[in-house]
Design a protein around this motif. Structure first.
Motif, short mmCIF file in Angstrom:
data_model
loop_
_atom_site.label_atom_id
_atom_site.label_comp_id
_atom_site.label_asym_id
_atom_site.label_seq_id
_atom_site.Cartn_x
_atom_site.Cartn_y
_atom_site.Cartn_z
N ALA A 151 -9.54 19.64 28.16
CA ALA A 151 -9.54 19.57 29.62
C ALA A 151 -8.41 20.40 30.20
CB ALA A 151 -9.41 18.11 30.08
N ALA A 152 -7.24 20.36 29.55
CA ALA A 152 -6.12 21.19 29.98
C ALA A 152 -6.47 22.66 29.85
CB ALA A 152 -4.87 20.86 29.17
N GLY A 153 -7.22 23.00 28.81
CA GLY A 153 -7.58 24.39 28.57
C GLY A 153 -8.52 24.97 29.61
N VAL A 154 -9.30 24.11 30.30
CA VAL A 154 -10.21 24.61 31.33
C VAL A 154 -9.64 24.44 32.74
CG1 VAL A 154 -12.26 24.28 29.91
CG2 VAL A 154 -11.55 22.45 31.48
N GLY A 155 -8.38 23.92 32.82
CA GLY A 155 -7.73 23.94 34.12
C GLY A 155 -7.28 22.62 34.71
N ILE A 156 -7.31 21.53 33.93
CA ILE A 156 -6.81 20.25 34.43
C ILE A 156 -5.32 20.14 34.13
CG2 ILE A 156 -6.85 17.74 34.10
CD1 ILE A 156 -9.17 18.62 35.74
N GLY A 157 -4.52 19.87 35.17
CA GLY A 157 -3.09 19.68 35.00
C GLY A 157 -2.66 18.32 35.49
N LEU A 158 -2.27 17.44 34.58
CA LEU A 158 -1.85 16.08 34.93
C LEU A 158 -0.34 16.00 35.03
CD1 LEU A 158 -2.46 13.03 35.36
CD2 LEU A 158 -2.32 12.78 32.86
N VAL A 159 0.16 15.52 36.18
CA VAL A 159 1.58 15.26 36.38
C VAL A 159 1.74 13.74 36.38
CG1 VAL A 159 3.57 15.56 37.88
CG2 VAL A 159 1.86 17.38 37.71
N PRO A 160 2.16 13.15 35.25
CA PRO A 160 2.19 11.70 35.14
C PRO A 160 3.31 11.07 35.95
CG PRO A 160 3.13 12.68 33.18
CD PRO A 160 2.62 13.81 34.02
N GLU A 161 3.15 9.78 36.19
CA GLU A 161 4.13 9.04 36.99
C GLU A 161 5.52 9.07 36.37
OE1 GLU A 161 4.75 4.46 38.71
OE2 GLU A 161 2.99 4.98 37.50
N ASP A 162 5.60 9.02 35.03
CA ASP A 162 6.91 8.97 34.37
C ASP A 162 7.49 10.37 34.10
OD1 ASP A 162 5.27 9.83 32.34
OD2 ASP A 162 5.58 8.10 31.04
N ARG A 163 6.79 11.42 34.55
CA ARG A 163 7.24 12.83 34.52
C ARG A 163 7.32 13.43 33.12
NH1 ARG A 163 11.67 10.91 38.81
NH2 ARG A 163 10.26 10.69 40.60
N ARG A 164 7.75 12.65 32.13
CA ARG A 164 7.76 13.07 30.73
C ARG A 164 8.51 14.38 30.48
NH1 ARG A 164 1.72 11.15 28.64
NH2 ARG A 164 1.88 9.05 29.54
N ILE A 165 9.68 14.47 31.08
CA ILE A 165 10.57 15.59 30.78
C ILE A 165 11.09 15.40 29.35
CG2 ILE A 165 12.61 16.86 31.51
CD1 ILE A 165 10.26 16.76 33.55
N ILE A 166 11.08 16.45 28.56
CA ILE A 166 11.41 16.32 27.14
C ILE A 166 12.92 16.37 26.94
CG2 ILE A 166 11.12 17.33 24.84
CD1 ILE A 166 8.44 18.42 25.85
N PRO A 167 13.52 15.31 26.39
CA PRO A 167 14.98 15.29 26.16
C PRO A 167 15.41 16.40 25.21
CG PRO A 167 14.00 13.10 25.90
CD PRO A 167 12.86 14.06 25.97
N GLY A 168 16.61 16.91 25.45
CA GLY A 168 17.17 17.93 24.57
C GLY A 168 16.75 19.34 24.92
N LEU A 169 15.81 19.49 25.85
CA LEU A 169 15.35 20.81 26.26
C LEU A 169 15.83 21.12 27.67
CD1 LEU A 169 11.64 20.98 24.99
CD2 LEU A 169 13.75 21.63 23.80
N THR A 170 16.18 22.38 27.90
CA THR A 170 16.56 22.80 29.24
C THR A 170 15.34 22.89 30.14
OG1 THR A 170 16.26 25.16 28.77
CG2 THR A 170 18.43 24.19 28.25
N VAL A 171 15.59 23.14 31.42
CA VAL A 171 14.50 23.34 32.36
C VAL A 171 13.57 24.44 31.87
CG1 VAL A 171 13.97 24.26 34.67
CG2 VAL A 171 15.72 22.48 34.40
N GLU A 172 14.16 25.57 31.49
CA GLU A 172 13.35 26.71 31.08
C GLU A 172 12.63 26.45 29.77
OE1 GLU A 172 14.47 31.30 30.67
OE2 GLU A 172 14.36 30.49 32.70
N GLU A 173 13.25 25.72 28.88
CA GLU A 173 12.60 25.39 27.61
C GLU A 173 11.41 24.46 27.83
OE1 GLU A 173 16.44 25.90 24.60
OE2 GLU A 173 16.04 23.96 25.57
N ASN A 174 11.53 23.53 28.79
CA ASN A 174 10.39 22.68 29.14
C ASN A 174 9.22 23.52 29.63
OD1 ASN A 174 10.50 19.45 29.36
ND2 ASN A 174 12.60 20.24 29.47
N LEU A 175 9.52 24.54 30.42
CA LEU A 175 8.47 25.42 30.95
C LEU A 175 7.89 26.30 29.84
CD1 LEU A 175 10.12 26.49 34.33
CD2 LEU A 175 8.35 24.77 33.98
N LYS A 176 8.75 26.79 28.95
CA LYS A 176 8.27 27.62 27.84
C LYS A 176 7.33 26.83 26.95
CE LYS A 176 12.13 30.89 27.43
NZ LYS A 176 13.30 31.31 26.60
#
Length: 251
Positions: A94-119
């Motif tokens: 589903a993500a591959g065809v264009g669905i983008g879910l932004v969950p309530e808990d945000r799920r930012i990955i610990p230990g990674l910078t802003v740019e690393e999260n985006l990468k």
């Protein structure tokens, strides 16, 4: 190529125009708990739909079912995105065809910078917005690109979560409680950003307890009550109908 079924033109929906995202009579369960009950609605391309209701109405479960996450389980119904049968897909498909879910808990990955999260979001195709474009939309993220993501403020983490979705080639953005815990001035800032995203032609479904803020942003609204649709119409209709708001939204 998959053919889109005729149900997206049904008079059971709010518009006779072909829909970009069609949700048709979906039933979803957590184990044997019947959470989403014959839910149907259409969303048109570039539209913002507010999916509203009291706590426990089935809003987040509906959003997660569209995104095809493992829980809840879809047992009946169909979900189509631009001729693609989401109901037959896993979440990564589903993500591959264009669905983008932004969950309530945000799920930012610990230990990674802003740019690393985006990468990390762009580790597999299809690739979406460039870092330059994302930092233009979210200047604060550009200023903090080397900062660990989990150390950002709540509003900045929400910006990062939305930016991470846009880093993929997203067609439909599914937002679960994007304003939760944020100061009013930050809510206004996020709303302005979502308006800019709409101008880029991206379709958005927003689940939000701050119903007035969501309605002021949205084109249309669907209201759920105990897992079923009780209203499907314009956002203005809800804003103008005090009895409807009091009965189903407690506002």
């Amino acid at each position: 190529m998959n053919e889109k079924p005729e149900f997206d033109r049904s008079t059971n929906f709010s518009s006779h125009a072909p829909a970009f995202l069609s949700v048709w009579e979906i039933d979803a369960y957590y184990d044997e708990s019947y959470i989403v009950q014959h839910v149907s609605f259409n969303v048109h391309e570039g539209e913002i739909l507010a999916l509203l209701g009291r706590n426990g109405a089935g809003k987040t479960s509906t959003l997660r079912t569209i995104a095809r996450v493992d829980d809840p389980e879809l047992r009946h119904g169909e979900i189509w995105l631009d001729h693609q049968p989401l109901h037959k897909m896993k979440s990564h498909e589903a993500a591959g065809v264009g669905i983008g879910l932004v969950p309530e808990d945000r799920r930012i990955i610990p230990g990674l910078t802003v740019e690393e999260n985006l990468k990390l979001a762009q580790i597999a195709p299809p690739i979406g917005w460039s870092f330059e474009r994302l930092y233009e939309l979210f200047p604060r993220l550009g200023e903090r690109r080397k900062q660990e993501g989990v150390t950002l403020s709540g509003g900045e983490q929400q910006m990062l979560s939305i930016a991470r979705a846009l880093a993929r080639d997203v067609k439909v953005l599914l937002l679960d409680e994007p304003y939760e815990g944020l100061a009013p001035v930050i809510v206004q800032e996020i709303a302005k950003t979502l308006d800019i995203i709409r101008e880029q032609g991206i379709t958005t479904v927003i689940v939000e307890q701050n119903a007035i803020a969501a309605l002021n942003l949205a084109d249309r609204a669907v209201i759920l009550d105990t897992g079923s649709v009780v209203f499907d119409g314009s956002a203005k209709e809800v804003l103008d109908n005090k009895e409807l708001r009091e009965e189903y939204l407690a506002i």
